[in-house]
Design a protein around this motif. Structure first.
Motif, PDB file in Angstrom:
ATOM      1  N   UNK A  20      -6.553  10.370  -6.270  1.00  0.00           N
ATOM      2  CA  UNK A  20      -6.410  10.751  -5.447  1.00  0.00           C
ATOM      3  C   UNK A  20      -7.483  11.483  -5.174  1.00  0.00           C
ATOM      4  N   UNK A  21      -7.991  11.922  -3.778  1.00  0.00           N
ATOM      5  CA  UNK A  21      -8.851  12.400  -3.430  1.00  0.00           C
ATOM      6  C   UNK A  21      -7.991  13.730  -3.416  1.00  0.00           C
ATOM      7  N   UNK A  22      -9.518  15.347  -3.452  1.00  0.00           N
ATOM      8  CA  UNK A  22      -9.465  16.134  -3.086  1.00  0.00           C
ATOM      9  C   UNK A  22      -9.150  16.643  -1.556  1.00  0.00           C
ATOM     10  N   UNK A  23      -8.330  18.021  -1.723  1.00  0.00           N
ATOM     11  CA  UNK A  23      -7.141  18.540  -2.582  1.00  0.00           C
ATOM     12  C   UNK A  23      -5.851  18.113  -2.588  1.00  0.00           C
ATOM     13  N   UNK A  24      -5.833  18.079  -3.725  1.00  0.00           N
ATOM     14  CA  UNK A  24      -4.905  16.971  -4.028  1.00  0.00           C
ATOM     15  C   UNK A  24      -3.514  17.549  -3.312  1.00  0.00           C
ATOM     16  N   UNK A  25      -3.009  18.647  -3.054  1.00  0.00           N
ATOM     17  CA  UNK A  25      -1.897  18.584  -1.876  1.00  0.00           C
ATOM     18  C   UNK A  25      -2.179  18.587  -0.854  1.00  0.00           C
ATOM     19  N   UNK A  26      -2.932  17.632  -0.070  1.00  0.00           N
ATOM     20  CA  UNK A  26      -2.769  16.510   1.200  1.00  0.00           C
ATOM     21  C   UNK A  26      -2.840  15.233   1.046  1.00  0.00           C
ATOM     22  N   UNK A  27      -2.427  14.795   0.150  1.00  0.00           N
ATOM     23  CA  UNK A  27      -2.027  13.783  -0.321  1.00  0.00           C
ATOM     24  C   UNK A  27      -3.023  12.459   0.613  1.00  0.00           C
ATOM     25  N   UNK A  28      -4.636  12.550  -0.045  1.00  0.00           N
ATOM     26  CA  UNK A  28      -4.851  11.508   0.680  1.00  0.00           C
ATOM     27  C   UNK A  28      -5.400  10.744  -0.608  1.00  0.00           C
ATOM     28  N   UNK A  29      -5.463   9.540  -0.576  1.00  0.00           N
ATOM     29  CA  UNK A  29      -5.382   8.270  -1.970  1.00  0.00           C
ATOM     30  C   UNK A  29      -6.122   7.959  -1.505  1.00  0.00           C
ATOM     31  N   UNK A  30      -6.811   6.675  -2.459  1.00  0.00           N
ATOM     32  CA  UNK A  30      -8.252   5.781  -2.933  1.00  0.00           C
ATOM     33  C   UNK A  30      -7.799   4.549  -3.299  1.00  0.00           C
ATOM     34  N   UNK A  31      -7.255   3.570  -2.585  1.00  0.00           N
ATOM     35  CA  UNK A  31      -7.248   2.412  -3.071  1.00  0.00           C
ATOM     36  C   UNK A  31      -8.094   0.693  -2.575  1.00  0.00           C
ATOM     37  N   UNK A  32      -8.919   0.467  -3.825  1.00  0.00           N
ATOM     38  CA  UNK A  32      -9.165  -1.171  -3.768  1.00  0.00           C
ATOM     39  C   UNK A  32      -8.048  -1.722  -3.883  1.00  0.00           C
ATOM     40  N   UNK A  33      -8.136  -2.398  -3.381  1.00  0.00           N
ATOM     41  CA  UNK A  33      -7.307  -4.142  -3.606  1.00  0.00           C
ATOM     42  C   UNK A  33      -8.179  -4.560  -4.186  1.00  0.00           C
ATOM     43  N   UNK A  34      -7.592  -5.444  -5.091  1.00  0.00           N
ATOM     44  CA  UNK A  34      -8.996  -6.119  -5.604  1.00  0.00           C
ATOM     45  C   UNK A  34      -7.789  -7.628  -5.579  1.00  0.00           C
ATOM     46  N   UNK A  35      -8.947  -8.450  -4.889  1.00  0.00           N
ATOM     47  CA  UNK A  35      -8.950  -9.886  -4.865  1.00  0.00           C
ATOM     48  C   UNK A  35      -9.734 -11.219  -5.878  1.00  0.00           C
ATOM     49  N   UNK A  36      -9.514 -12.305  -6.553  1.00  0.00           N
ATOM     50  CA  UNK A  36     -10.019 -13.403  -6.699  1.00  0.00           C
ATOM     51  C   UNK A  36     -10.064 -14.157  -5.388  1.00  0.00           C
ATOM     52  N   UNK A  37     -11.175 -14.964  -5.690  1.00  0.00           N
ATOM     53  CA  UNK A  37     -11.315 -15.846  -4.415  1.00  0.00           C
ATOM     54  C   UNK A  37     -10.368 -16.919  -4.230  1.00  0.00           C
ATOM     55  N   UNK A  38      -9.921 -16.951  -5.300  1.00  0.00           N
ATOM     56  CA  UNK A  38      -8.671 -18.101  -4.597  1.00  0.00           C
ATOM     57  C   UNK A  38      -6.818 -17.299  -4.880  1.00  0.00           C
ATOM     58  N   UNK A  39      -7.629 -15.438  -4.367  1.00  0.00           N
ATOM     59  CA  UNK A  39      -6.232 -15.438  -4.542  1.00  0.00           C
ATOM     60  C   UNK A  39      -5.142 -15.573  -3.397  1.00  0.00           C
ATOM     61  N   UNK A  40      -3.993 -15.456  -2.909  1.00  0.00           N
ATOM     62  CA  UNK A  40      -4.044 -15.594  -2.022  1.00  0.00           C
ATOM     63  C   UNK A  40      -3.088 -13.586  -2.005  1.00  0.00           C
ATOM     64  N   UNK A  41      -4.421 -13.531  -0.048  1.00  0.00           N
ATOM     65  CA  UNK A  41      -4.011 -12.543   0.616  1.00  0.00           C
ATOM     66  C   UNK A  41      -1.925 -12.323   1.278  1.00  0.00           C
ATOM     67  N   UNK A  42      -1.569 -11.622   0.836  1.00  0.00           N
ATOM     68  CA  UNK A  42       0.039 -11.070   0.815  1.00  0.00           C
ATOM     69  C   UNK A  42      -0.041 -10.937   2.389  1.00  0.00           C
ATOM     70  N   UNK A  43       1.626 -11.299   2.890  1.00  0.00           N
ATOM     71  CA  UNK A  43       1.259 -10.749   4.344  1.00  0.00           C
ATOM     72  C   UNK A  43       1.970  -9.441   4.501  1.00  0.00           C
ATOM     73  N   UNK A  44       1.353  -9.047   5.707  1.00  0.00           N
ATOM     74  CA  UNK A  44       1.962  -7.233   5.741  1.00  0.00           C
ATOM     75  C   UNK A  44       3.021  -6.803   5.387  1.00  0.00           C
ATOM     76  N   UNK A  45       4.224  -7.213   5.597  1.00  0.00           N
ATOM     77  CA  UNK A  45       5.153  -6.353   4.774  1.00  0.00           C
ATOM     78  C   UNK A  45       4.878  -6.566   3.349  1.00  0.00           C
ATOM     79  N   UNK A  46       5.410  -7.117   2.247  1.00  0.00           N
ATOM     80  CA  UNK A  46       4.450  -7.748   0.744  1.00  0.00           C
ATOM     81  C   UNK A  46       3.860  -7.067   0.408  1.00  0.00           C
ATOM     82  N   UNK A  47       2.730  -7.152   1.346  1.00  0.00           N
ATOM     83  CA  UNK A  47       1.664  -5.788   0.968  1.00  0.00           C
ATOM     84  C   UNK A  47       2.060  -4.814   1.045  1.00  0.00           C
TER      85      UNK A  47
END
Length: 783
Positions: free
Chosen positions: A604-631
């Motif tokens: 979570x980024x500062x200021x916390x009350x602003x509710x902005x988050x960072x996410x690094x979605x990690x995949x291996x080179x043989x992992x399947x990328x999910x469909x949008x709804x599943x993701x």
């Protein structure tokens, strides 16, 4: 007094034993996952750790070795006839020891151990080196990635000075990193080129068994089979392979049975070829002619690199047993049988395999051979798909649609655009060359070149990762490189007779990979050097002109370190921001698989009350990328879990070794009348109040339930915003060369790269984002 406190403890346990157990469990989770959620000040630390181990299931896929066994019908060594009958034994001896040394000893018993969590090929070797040393040209390495369950490398000795010295030299030398990268894309380009040549030579070899057909008809039937072969690739490796699975074992039985028949009927004396002295005598008699013939002999092992590149999930020992007990004996028996036949019929050189088949078995063998050719070709095609899918993780190939064709085995992929291009190229090669001899000249150069590259990369792995004895490394390098160099010199001799073809393919693919990777790296460095500052985020939070709109915004960025500059561009063009914003980076880790539990680390980024988050979605080179709804579902579930744990961590970081502050004690004493507390929590608060009225000191074992309620409220807020709608925010970045750039750079960036970008798939197409949820803002980067 002590009795009264003990009575209170028993009353609480009796009143809500389950709640206490749940709370204990949550606190334990908080302690365990405090590091995992990465609550740190630096945006460069955004990944987590889950202490789980995942192993690939073991399976023996005969398809992997069939591409090697199938070559037994397509070798023509004596293109100008047989001058001496002992030359047959000399060539057979060369074939026996070539198969024993390269496919069996080098690959099956050494190279296979250099797999990347069950995946093979040049890219797998490169990914192992990248995980051990920081040699990737794009600086997106994160220390936390090494905590992934599939990331760690087992080393015999962690303190070996030689390995550390080589590692430092690799990390400090840009030249070494560029050479390593160029060698890798060269090897992958060669293997992709094999995806064109293997179907052509395999199908032509099989169809040539119809003696009554002329050359034109053989080529026509071969082209038809090739079109059908590439057309069924969309159904997936599993379905295509399963349909012909019994054919594989029948093929092994046929070639070994026919070999034994010819051996005993014609000349069992060819078994003298196991004496290597016949190799020496062969070269003494033939000189340069014998050296030139090595190009044809090498065709007996042209499926070796494909066997390694298309491994998928496997068990090393199972492959070793299957190759030693089935593939190797079947191959040697088949070649011995053909040699015995040629000793009696030296004029039947052109179609030795089909001529040596007993008449009643000719047509059954032909049918099995065609089916085996299809399966062997399909294995190489799927290997090309896998390699291109792996290349995407390095940013070295234009965006293409990767379709995962198997829910059971996620490494099996299909790429429509590449399949079409391989089909066209394979048909053109078959129609243009028309004979297996000319295609074989091209095929040999491609395979032996990749073998040399594999030897070099594996030597580096032995030095810095395996930390093998220097004498064993020298024996491996000198021994195998000498053999491969001799074969390479021989196949290059026929460069103008078709050998140029794989080099043309490789050069074209390398140019595409190098240009795409160059601009991709420059664009990444531009974003890295222009990251949004923390001061900007603080000013943004206090800016009253920025409207908060309902819903969740997912801002996509390739940058894994910091906030990308496209974020400022969004705010300046659309002065509104969603109630919850998640900056998502899709990061390909240099390993084949990433466990689902480790995929979505948040911060979570500062200021916390602003509710902005960072996410690094990690995949291996043989992992399947999910469909949008599943993701979306997985991402939001992990976000809610993160907010819950984060609140517990914050509330748990009170001063004093587990002691409560006065404010926390007061919070326990005074329940929130507006909250919908459960009866058990109200009972808990009432008991605490009763204890306070008796001037008791609240003991340390009384835990504040209020942080848990706040954490649950935060989770409910995220859930409510998700129900209001999720919008994908994509930056459509255009990369152009700077005004002062050279003409060559402008040509590469403004024209070649731009052509590739426009004619391949765009980001929203790759992720299959619904247009109704998509918001794009354009931005131009000057490099």
């Amino acid at each position: 007094m002590a009795e009264k406190v003990e009575s209170m403890r028993e009353e609480l346990v009796q009143t809500e034993p389950t709640e206490g157990e749940v709370l204990e469990k949550k606190i334990e989770q908080m302690k365990e996952r405090k590091v995992s959620w990465g609550r740190v000040d630096s945006l460069n630390l955004e990944a987590g750790r889950v202490s789980m181990t995942h192993r690939h299931g073991s399976q023996v896929n005969w398809r992997r070795t069939l591409s090697l066994a199938f070559q037994s019908i397509g070798i023509v060594t004596f293109t100008h006839g047989i001058d001496h009958t002992d030359d047959i034994i000399g060539v057979l001896s060369l074939i026996i020891y070539t198969i024993a040394l390269l496919p069996m000893l080098k690959y099956v018993f050494i190279v296979l151990w250099a797999n990347d969590n069950g995946d093979g090929g040049t890219f797998a070797l490169y990914s192992l080196i990248c995980r051990y040393a920081k040699v990737s040209l794009i600086p997106n390495n994160q220390p936390e990635d090494r905590q992934l369950s599939n990331y760690k490398l087992d080393s015999p000795c962690n303190e070996l000075k030689r390995a550390q010295t080589i590692k430092k030299k690799l990390e400090n030398s840009k030249m070494a990193q560029y050479i390593l990268f160029i060698v890798t894309i060269m090897g992958t380009s060669m293997v992709i080129g094999d995806g064109v040549l293997t179907p052509s030579i395999s199908v032509l070899s099989a169809v040539s068994g119809i003696d009554s057909l002329g050359k034109t008809a053989v080529v026509g039937v071969s082209v038809l089979i090739l079109v059908l072969l590439f057309s069924v690739q969309r159904f997936g490796t599993d379905k295509v392979g399963f349909a012909f699975a019994p054919i594989i074992m029948v093929w092994f039985l046929f070639i070994s049975g026919i070999g034994l028949y010819n051996l005993f009927v014609h000349d069992i004396g060819v078994l003298r070829a196991f004496n290597p002295m016949y190799i020496v005598q062969y070269f003494q008699r033939n000189g340069k002619k014998g050296w030139v013939s090595l190009g044809g002999i090498f065709l007996c092992i042209t499926g070796t690199e494909a066997m390694f590149a298309d491994l998928g999930h496997f068990n090393v020992k199972a492959i070793q047993v299957s190759f030693s007990c089935v593939t190797f004996p079947a191959l040697i028996t088949a070649y011995c049988g053909q040699a015995a036949y040629l000793r009696k019929f030296p004029d039947h050189v052109e179609k030795t395999f089909y001529n040596s088949i007993p008449a009643p078995l000719h047509w059954p063998t032909f049918v099995v051979a065609v089916a085996a050719a299809i399966i062997a070709s399909q294995a190489m095609i799927s290997g090309a798909f896998t390699i291109i899918s792996q290349s995407l993780t390095l940013g070295c190939f234009p965006r293409v649609k990767v379709v995962h064709t198997s829910a059971k085995y996620q490494g099996q992929v299909y790429i429509p655009e590449v399949n079409f291009m391989l089909m066209i190229a394979s048909v053109v090669v078959t129609a243009a060359f028309q004979t297996t001899e000319k295609i074989g000249n091209a095929y040999g150069i491609a395979v032996v070149s990749v073998m040399v590259i594999t030897t070099g990369l594996l030597t580096l792995i032995m030095l810095v990762i395996w930390k093998t004895s220097i004498w064993l490394i020298a024996l491996f390098l000198v021994g195998f490189l000498s053999i491969e160099a001799i074969y390479l010199s021989s196949v290059l001799y026929k460069f103008v007779q078709g050998g140029f073809l794989p080099l043309v393919f490789a050069s074209l693919l390398m140019a595409i990979m190098a240009i795409w990777h160059y601009v991709h790296k420059k664009r990444y460095m531009f974003e890295l050097n222009n990251r949004v500052s923390s001061e900007y985020m603080t000013q943004l939070a206090s800016n009253p002109s920025i409207n908060r709109i309902p819903g969740i915004g997912l801002l996509y960025s390739e940058l894994v370190q910091g906030i990308p500059p496209i974020f400022c561009h969004f705010i300046s063009n659309i002065p509104s921001i969603h109630s919850v914003v998640v900056i998502v980076s899709i990061k390909r880790i240099p390993l084949s698989k990433v466990a689902v539990e480790e995929r979505f680390p948040f911060r979570q980024l500062e200021p916390r009350e602003y509710r902005i988050f960072r996410c690094v979605a990690r995949y291996g080179y043989n992992d399947r990328m999910e469909e949008p709804q599943e993701f979306e579902e997985k991402l939001i579930e992990n976000l809610k879990e993160f907010t819950r744990i984060e609140h517990l961590v914050l509330e748990g970081e009170a001063p004093g070794n587990g002691e409560k502050t006065e404010e926390q004690v007061e919070a326990v004493q005074q329940p929130n009348p507006s909250s919908n507390s459960s009866p058990s929590i109200q009972s808990f608060n009432a008991t605490a109040t009763s204890a306070n009225s008796s001037n008791l000191i609240v003991p340390s074992w009384i835990v504040d339930y209020r942080p848990i309620r706040r954490a649950e409220e935060e989770m409910q807020f995220v859930q409510a915003e998700m129900e209001r709608g999720i919008v994908y925010l994509l930056g459509e970045t255009e990369v152009v060369a700077a005004e002062k750039a050279s003409f060559f750079k402008k040509l590469i960036v403004n024209y070649v790269y731009d052509f590739l970008r426009k004619n391949f798939r765009q980001g929203e197409t790759i992720m299959a984002i619904p247009r109704s949820k998509l918001l794009r803002v354009g931005m131009t980067y000057e490099i």
